[in-house]
Design a protein around this motif. Structure first.
Motif, PDB file in Angstrom:
ATOM      1  N   ARG A 147       0.742  -1.187  -0.045  1.00  0.00           N
ATOM      2  CA  ARG A 147      -0.084  -0.048  -0.101  1.00  0.00           C
ATOM      3  C   ARG A 147       0.768   1.233   0.080  1.00  0.00           C
ATOM      4  O   ARG A 147       0.598   2.299  -0.760  1.00  0.00           O
ATOM      5  CB  ARG A 147      -0.926  -0.002   1.190  1.00  0.00           C
ATOM      6  CG  ARG A 147      -2.006   0.824   0.985  1.00  0.00           C
ATOM      7  CD  ARG A 147      -2.963   0.713   2.389  1.00  0.00           C
ATOM      8  NE  ARG A 147      -3.151   1.982   2.994  1.00  0.00           N
ATOM      9  CZ  ARG A 147      -3.739   3.084   2.818  1.00  0.00           C
ATOM     10  NH1 ARG A 147      -4.398   2.909   1.550  1.00  0.00           N
ATOM     11  NH2 ARG A 147      -3.710   3.832   3.347  1.00  0.00           N
ATOM     12  N   GLY A 180      -6.930   1.478  -2.226  1.00  0.00           N
ATOM     13  CA  GLY A 180      -8.406   1.445  -2.070  1.00  0.00           C
ATOM     14  C   GLY A 180      -9.123   2.485  -2.815  1.00  0.00           C
ATOM     15  O   GLY A 180     -10.132   2.830  -2.223  1.00  0.00           O
ATOM     16  N   PRO A 196     -13.154   1.014  -5.878  1.00  0.00           N
ATOM     17  CA  PRO A 196     -13.183  -0.429  -5.660  1.00  0.00           C
ATOM     18  C   PRO A 196     -14.110  -1.091  -6.758  1.00  0.00           C
ATOM     19  O   PRO A 196     -15.096  -0.642  -7.099  1.00  0.00           O
ATOM     20  CB  PRO A 196     -13.517  -0.623  -4.238  1.00  0.00           C
ATOM     21  CG  PRO A 196     -14.373   0.723  -4.118  1.00  0.00           C
ATOM     22  CD  PRO A 196     -13.872   1.814  -4.616  1.00  0.00           C
TER      23      PRO A 196
END
Lengths: 241, 835
Positions: free
Chosen positions: B758, B800, B803
């Motif tokens: 991430r 994120g 989505p």
């Protein structure tokens, strides 16, 4: 007048069906419409004078037409002297002059050198057979020293040499035609012409005057026109003033 | 007249008049008489002639002494214009230096003519590599002489001046027969020769003067010979006032002029700026191509005329084929027209004449035949460069056996060019994968080519000045030899063997494709011990050889053959390859970086090895420099020159970017190093707007690889290393706790990695990668658009954003592939002609 009218009946016949012929006047005016520059004409004349060997005329012409002289002009005199020497049978002198003018020529042109040496041999034979008790020794030694080794390496040279040596065996006044032509002055002229051409070629000058090529081209063009059944006044070389 | 037997004493006497008479007699007795020449040489006449020619001039005008020198010069010339057996006896250092001295001093024109003729005849024998290297001042002297006599000629067209000029121009192509020595003389000679040619073209137009066609054609050929691409472009820019008269000369009555004009026009056209170099040929501006096409009929007619003559082939002027070769190197229409006109068959018929049954005179090829043979082979190689059918035709015509036969003849100066040409044919043929796997295998090419590389290297195997720390790391036999040769000494050594270097360069170019991983010849060639030779080539100061050697190395590490990679690295060592990455020649840099690109492809081992040997920061610093590489215009070169090197700068950027792609395709810790070097990443993000789509593509691949989520069980050593990275990790714990610990580490690592992935993606987003990707969605190139989609998907799923539904995710995932699989290796079955 509109564009259409010009091809209407009666306006101008010639433009409808192309005329397959020209009167002398039409022909001349057509010729006149082709512009040849003075410079090109001068070059053509100069080229002719140089190659044909007219030195004084060439020099005068160069002066009058205000054109710079060409390489070949300088050598006209040398070439004429060489030609004269060969015509006179003074072959050794001619060879030495050739070597002065262009030392490379005979080294790089063995055929030409051989024909000069053979001419020299013929002159020796001529001298020896001219008097009843002529000494044959110089002929033999010249042939042995200068020609024999060349003939060994080249079958054409060998034939030529054998034929030349045969001159010694027959009386001068009753030679077979093949041998007689060796003694004929025209052989000198032939060799002289070849030497002249070789020198010119080595100088980067065409062997033949450009004017001669143009005359031939004219002849070719006339033939082509005749095959097309075109009627026109042909060129008569006598008419060229 | 002096009797012939008594000549020599006169030559040696101080009586100038007697000497002159003797020289004249000598001249008339040797010209045209080989037996006399041999006999005088036996009696030592050469030294006498040289002594007379070299008589010191003390400034006092002495016509007799001058005339003696001239006559001696003429006699010497006559010796030179003889059978090779005689003229080769003249070939001594004393002769050459005496003759060159005549040219570098003030000498009477007649002596100049004689000396120039003699030099021309002697150099035609090709017994010496390059005269300009032995006499560095020669080019300058020739240049001054050409200027001086041109001015004289234009002012007053005198026969002697014209002769001097013609002979000067004839000599020019002979003093610098090899490619690289031509470059050294071209700066001196281009100017005066251009002025001469331009003046002669203008002269004949304006005044209709019969400007000597021999002078004109030799001057044009000399200019065509010394022309560098830069100079050619400058001249071509002069436009129609120069090219129109040249085009008119294509119809000149004499063949020499037609050939010279075609040859100069070819030099002018083929150096125009290439727009694209593709697999089908070089594309230039349409008008240039049209002009090039007009040259084909002229040249084919010249060729047909010589072939039609009796004893045809052998008398063919090699320059016709040489010019055709340069034209055909362009590929495309020009080549097609030539092949349609039967050029391949005609060339083979000439080769058959020169070398019946591939039989060469034992130990040597005569110079004239050699020139013809080499231009024939060069032309064949050019014809096949871009067309598989033509390669097939070349093979079917039986050219390969000639090539092999040529490679197996002894090395002499006369055979060098033939061997170089043979290597070019080999290289052309090796562009065909089919031929590589069939005909070439059986031909016995391998021995020939390794010998060519080996022969020369035996004389020149000496490492150049390297950093001392290299020496230990490279276990080569050359380490035993002295390393601390001074630079100048090394340079001198290489200069002497320049022509050997050219042979090695050509052989290396042929090797390039033969060592590709799908070539069945790769193993036999490597087994022959070629690697040390290639590595030593990569050290050469001679740029073309260094370039081709680096190229060959690049091809050796292409593919998945780890054994070969290991073998190459054991000989090469990193210091040298890093040094080549910073070569002063941009094309060498390209090859060296491509080498690293290939080395690191699909190979974590070599990424590690690169990092261990060079240092992680150093590697990224290197990549950083290359990614920001901009062509720096050298002050003394034209904009055109700059444009012509432009594509290489882009290729360097592509290579550097793919090194990043490949590192990012390694283990996770490799990806971590990339992320850690933000400067490089910033460059990558910037380059996503580069005009070249390959650059953009490489950048997107980098992003794809960096946002790749590792399958949990892929690399156990990575997990362990992750444990080491993490400070909490109980590294070096007790063995009894091992299993339990591993489990905890593993589950911990999963979390740890999820975070790391991430953070990576966030870094990329922060640097602006996401916006650039959005922009690339509209890219004109499909491949870029497709890979952009992948990159966006991977990046977005990590940070994120937007989505996707579970099904969509699966669809896209199925289409994903690991970056490295498709990010191709650097391989070009191609290299520029170095002739």
């Amino acid at each position: 007048m509109s564009a259409a009218a010009s091809i209407g009946p009666g306006a101008n016949n010639a433009s409808i069906t192309p005329k397959r012929g020209y009167s002398r006047e039409q022909w001349e005016s057509k010729l006149d419409s082709v512009k040849v520059s003075k410079a090109n004409l001068n070059a053509l004349v100069m080229n002719y004078l140089i190659i044909e060997g007219y030195q004084s005329a060439a020099l005068k012409f160069a002066q009058e037409a205000n054109i710079s002289s060409s390489v070949a002009l300088d050598s006209i005199d040398d070439r004429m002297q060489i030609r004269a020497a060969i015509h006179a049978g003074a072959i050794q002198e001619a060879i030495e002059r050739i070597n002065d003018l262009n030392p490379e020529l005979l080294d790089t042109n063995p055929e030409l050198h051989f024909s000069l040496l053979r001419l020299q041999l013929i002159e020796l034979i001529r001298k020896c057979t001219a008097s009843p008790n002529g000494d044959i020794q110089p002929v033999l030694s010249f042939a042995t020293t200068h020609l024999a080794s060349r003939a060994q390496k080249n079958p054409v040279f060998l034939t030529d040499l054998e034929r030349t040596m045969a001159l010694l065996c027959f009386p001068q006044d009753s030679l077979a035609p093949q041998l007689a032509e060796l003694m004929d002055p025209s052989l000198r002229r032939q060799v002289a012409a070849r030497v002249n051409e070789a020198i010119l070629e080595a100088q980067g000058v065409m062997r033949e005057a450009k004017m001669r090529g143009l005359v031939r081209l004219w002849g070719w063009a006339e033939n082509a026109l005749r095959q097309e059944k075109v009627d026109f006044p042909s060129l008569d070389l006598k008419n060229i003033a | 007249m002096i009797a012939e037997d008594d000549l020599l004493p006169y030559l040696r006497s101080d009586d100038r008049h007697g000497q002159l008479g003797a020289l004249r007699s000598l001249k008339n007795s040797v010209i045209g008489h080989s037996d006399q020449k041999a006999s005088y040489l036996d009696r030592g006449v050469l030294d006498d002639l040289l002594a007379i020619i070299g008589t010191p001039q003390d400034g006092v005008k002495d016509p007799i002494s001058d005339e003696c020198r001239i006559q001696a010069g003429v006699v010497l010339g006559s010796f030179a214009y003889s059978d090779p057996e005689i003229s080769s006896r003249l070939f001594t250092p004393a002769t050459l230096s005496t003759l060159v001295k005549v040219l570098t001093q003030y000498s009477p024109p007649a002596l100049l003519i004689a000396s120039l003729r003699t030099l021309t005849a002697l150099l035609t024998l090709r017994l010496t590599p390059s005269l300009v290297q032995q006499f560095p001042d020669l080019a300058k002297s020739l240049s001054e002489l050409i200027s001086h006599y041109s001015t004289a000629c234009f002012a007053n067209y005198a026969r002697q001046d014209v002769q001097v000029l013609t002979n000067l121009c004839t000599l020019v192509p002979l003093i610098s027969p090899s490619h690289s020595s031509t470059q050294s003389v071209s700066s001196e000679l281009t100017g005066p020769l251009f002025d001469l040619v331009y003046g002669s073209l203008k002269g004949s137009q304006a005044s209709g003067l019969v400007f000597d066609s021999k002078l004109k054609s030799t001057a044009i050929l000399a200019l065509a010979h010394v022309l560098t691409p830069t100079a050619a472009r400058e001249i071509a820019a002069a436009g129609p006032k120069f090219t129109n008269p040249l085009l008119a000369l294509l119809r000149a009555p004499d063949t020499a002029t037609r050939l010279s004009a075609a040859s100069l026009l070819t030099a002018l056209y083929t150096s125009g700026k290439p727009e694209i170099t593709s697999t089908s040929g070089v594309t230039r501006a349409p008008q240039i191509t049209t002009l090039a096409l007009t040259l084909v009929p002229t040249l084919m007619k010249l060729l047909d005329d010589t072939i039609a003559a009796p004893d045809h082939g052998r008398k063919c002027d090699p320059r016709i084929l040489h010019t055709l070769a340069i034209l055909c190197r362009e590929g495309g229409d020009v080549t097609d027209r030539c092949v349609e006109a039967g050029l391949i068959k005609k060339i083979v018929s000439i080769i058959v004449q020169v070398a019946p049954n591939n039989h060469f005179a034992p130990g040597r090829i005569f110079e004239t035949d050699g020139k013809l043979l080499s231009s024939s082979l060069l032309c064949l190689s050019a014809l096949g460069l871009y067309n598989e059918d033509y390669r097939k035709a070349i093979i079917e015509a039986g050219a390969l056996s000639v090539v092999v036969a040529v490679m197996n003849t002894a090395n002499t100066p006369a055979t060098r060019e033939v061997k170089i040409a043979a290597c070019h044919v080999l290289r052309t043929l090796s562009r065909s994968v089919r031929l590589l796997r069939t005909t070439m295998v059986e031909s016995g090419v391998v021995c020939g080519i390794v010998d060519l590389l080996g022969d020369a290297s035996a004389e020149e195997e000496r490492p150049l000045l390297e950093n001392v720390d290299n020496v230990g790391s490279e276990p080569e036999q050359m380490d035993d030899e002295p390393v601390h040769t001074t630079v100048t000494e090394v340079a001198a050594e290489e200069d002497e063997e320049e022509e050997d270097l050219e042979v090695r360069t050509a052989a290396m170019a042929a090797v390039c494709n033969l060592v590709l991983d799908f070539s069945p010849l790769r193993k036999p060639i490597l087994d022959k011990g070629i690697l040390p030779l290639v590595v030593s080539g990569a050290r050469s100061r001679y740029t073309p050889l260094r370039l081709n050697s680096t190229w060959a190395l690049k091809h050796m590490v292409f593919g998945d053959d780890m054994e070969t990679k290991a073998c190459v690295m054991s000989h090469l060592g990193f210091p040298l390859i890093i040094k080549l990455c910073d070569d002063k020649e941009i094309q060498v840099q390209e090859q060296a970086l491509d080498f690293l690109r290939n080395l690191t492809a699909r190979s974590e081992t070599y990424i590690d090895m690169l990092f261990d040997n060079v240092g992680v920061d150093e590697v990224f610093h290197l990549v950083d420099c290359k990614l920001s590489l901009r062509p720096v215009p050298p002050i003394d070169e034209s904009e055109q020159e700059l444009l012509s090197t432009q594509p290489y700068y882009t290729k360097v950027i592509i290579a550097a970017a793919y090194i990043v792609v490949h590192i990012a395709a390694g283990y996770d810790r490799h990806r971590e190093t990339v992320i850690a070097h933000e400067a490089v990443l910033r460059k990558i993000v910037q380059l996503m707007r580069h005009e070249n789509y390959e650059v953009r593509l490489a950048c997107v691949w980098t992003l794809i690889n960096l946002t790749w989520v590792e399958e949990p069980n892929r690399a156990p050593d990575d997990v362990a290393s992750a444990g080491q990275i993490h400070t909490v990790s109980p590294a070096g714990g007790q063995s009894s706790e091992q299993v339990q610990q591993e489990q905890s580490v593993s589950s911990f690592a999963e979390l740890y990695f999820a975070d790391i992935y991430r953070r990576r993606a966030m870094t990329l987003v922060r640097l602006g990668a996401r916006e650039q990707l959005e922009y690339l969605k509209q890219d004109p190139v499909l491949d870029v658009r497709e890979k952009t989609k992948t990159a966006i998907y991977q990046m977005d799923s990590l940070v994120g954003r937007s989505p996707l539904s579970a099904e969509d995710e699966q669809d896209i995932e199925a289409g994903l592939s690991r970056g490295v699989e498709d990010a191709g290796d650097a391989m070009q079955i191609d290299s520029e002609l170095h002739a």
